[in-house]
Design a protein around this motif. Sequence first.
Motif, PDB file in Angstrom:
ATOM      1  N   MET A  53      36.362  46.934  38.509  1.00 40.67           N
ATOM      2  CA  MET A  53      36.798  45.587  38.874  1.00 40.67           C
ATOM      3  C   MET A  53      38.323  45.531  39.007  1.00 40.67           C
ATOM      4  SD  MET A  53      36.269  42.045  36.728  1.00 40.67           S
ATOM      5  CE  MET A  53      37.258  42.652  35.341  1.00 40.67           C
ATOM      6  N   ILE A  54      39.028  46.093  38.017  1.00 37.30           N
ATOM      7  CA  ILE A  54      40.492  46.088  38.062  1.00 37.30           C
ATOM      8  C   ILE A  54      40.997  46.991  39.180  1.00 37.30           C
ATOM      9  CG2 ILE A  54      42.568  46.609  36.731  1.00 37.30           C
ATOM     10  CD1 ILE A  54      41.002  45.962  34.209  1.00 37.30           C
ATOM     11  N   ASN A  55      40.333  48.128  39.361  1.00 36.65           N
ATOM     12  CA  ASN A  55      40.716  49.042  40.433  1.00 36.65           C
ATOM     13  C   ASN A  55      40.600  48.377  41.800  1.00 36.65           C
ATOM     14  OD1 ASN A  55      41.284  51.543  41.796  1.00 36.65           O
ATOM     15  ND2 ASN A  55      39.091  51.765  42.135  1.00 36.65           N
ATOM     16  N   THR A  56      39.509  47.651  42.017  1.00 39.79           N
ATOM     17  CA  THR A  56      39.314  46.957  43.285  1.00 39.79           C
ATOM     18  C   THR A  56      40.324  45.828  43.464  1.00 39.79           C
ATOM     19  OG1 THR A  56      36.955  47.457  43.143  1.00 39.79           O
ATOM     20  CG2 THR A  56      37.613  45.775  44.723  1.00 39.79           C
ATOM     21  N   ALA A  57      40.611  45.115  42.383  1.00 41.46           N
ATOM     22  CA  ALA A  57      41.562  44.004  42.465  1.00 41.46           C
ATOM     23  C   ALA A  57      42.963  44.477  42.838  1.00 41.46           C
ATOM     24  CB  ALA A  57      41.602  43.243  41.145  1.00 41.46           C
ATOM     25  N   PHE A  81      46.017  38.924  43.733  1.00 45.60           N
ATOM     26  CA  PHE A  81      46.396  38.042  42.636  1.00 45.60           C
ATOM     27  C   PHE A  81      47.335  36.948  43.115  1.00 45.60           C
ATOM     28  CE2 PHE A  81      45.161  41.933  40.446  1.00 45.60           C
ATOM     29  CZ  PHE A  81      44.382  41.446  39.417  1.00 45.60           C
ATOM     30  N   ALA A  82      48.268  37.296  43.985  1.00 49.12           N
ATOM     31  CA  ALA A  82      49.197  36.288  44.513  1.00 49.12           C
ATOM     32  C   ALA A  82      48.459  35.234  45.318  1.00 49.12           C
ATOM     33  CB  ALA A  82      50.265  36.966  45.370  1.00 49.12           C
ATOM     34  N   GLY A  83      47.456  35.665  46.110  1.00 51.70           N
ATOM     35  CA  GLY A  83      46.684  34.697  46.882  1.00 51.70           C
ATOM     36  C   GLY A  83      45.890  33.739  46.021  1.00 51.70           C
ATOM     37  N   ALA A 270      39.938  40.220  41.821  1.00 52.08           N
ATOM     38  CA  ALA A 270      41.140  39.673  41.188  1.00 52.08           C
ATOM     39  C   ALA A 270      40.825  38.373  40.458  1.00 52.08           C
ATOM     40  CB  ALA A 270      42.223  39.451  42.240  1.00 52.08           C
ATOM     41  N   GLY A 271      39.996  37.520  41.087  1.00 52.11           N
ATOM     42  CA  GLY A 271      39.590  36.290  40.422  1.00 52.11           C
ATOM     43  C   GLY A 271      38.773  36.566  39.175  1.00 52.11           C
ATOM     44  N   ALA A 272      37.851  37.547  39.236  1.00 49.30           N
ATOM     45  CA  ALA A 272      37.062  37.893  38.061  1.00 49.30           C
ATOM     46  C   ALA A 272      37.948  38.433  36.944  1.00 49.30           C
ATOM     47  CB  ALA A 272      36.004  38.924  38.440  1.00 49.30           C
TER      48      ALA A 272
END
Length: 301
Positions: A53-57, A81-83, A270-272
Amino acid sequence: MTAQTFTKTTEISAVSPPRSRRTLGNRVDGQRRLWNGVAVIAIVVLVFPIYWMINTALSENENLFTRTPRFFPFPISLDSFAGILVDDGFWSALGMSAGVTSVVVIVAVLFGFFAAIAVSRFRFRGGGFIILLVLIVQMIPTEALFISQFRMLDGWSLLNSVGGLSILYVGAIVPFTVWLLRGFIHGIPPELEEAAMVDGCSRFGAFIRVTLPLLGPGIVTASVFSFLQAWNEYTLALVVMTKPGNATLPLWLQTFSSDLSATDWAGIMAGATLISVPVVILFLIVQGRLGAGMMAGAVKG
């Protein structure tokens, strides 16, 4: 055989462990290595989705659709994350989830706490039936209540509101909270309160000064359970929160997509990740008491 040779043979036999003991030790070491390997595999299986999850974000969108998976996000991109942080829908959903979760944790723990005290410390007619009813309520599938819950909140004009969703969450969480805290209260001998009353405390004072501090791990465990259920719940919110502007974080995450109407996997991950941050912070704060509470709840009541 000379006496000296016999003495040396006897000493060697006394110092060297028997073969059966060495075999048993090797077997125990082998089993320990086996279980250690199983534990490592289990940890990898549990941690890998979080890592992915973090890798994809942190990856760029064009790098997510390659045939060869990338296990390291190079180059690292924070655009997802900025979006999210500039998205008004995220902050609206965050406020909705925070409001619902706060109400649910406070109300569910209070109701469960007082109900658990009633069924544990007082003897009254129908007490056993109440415990049985608590168990039966937990067996009812949540999906079987969707229509009646929707009609109830619609009749009370509580759809798309913090209060309406909180009522449903509290009703779903309180039965387990009662059962959980009942085990902790059963593990505290009533004689402690009686001794405090002999020393001059009132019944209420004895409970506040003696029993309540001992229930700290149980209250923390019940609060964490209530927080997780309310923060991560999706299906009830999907039924009750019908307006997009009143979505909770799980609902908002479902609708997160790019301008091309394609799934923005980097944005979703990123949202997750951001949704998981409050949960991680909570566990870091209460991990000591939570561990003690889970161990105590496993052997009491």
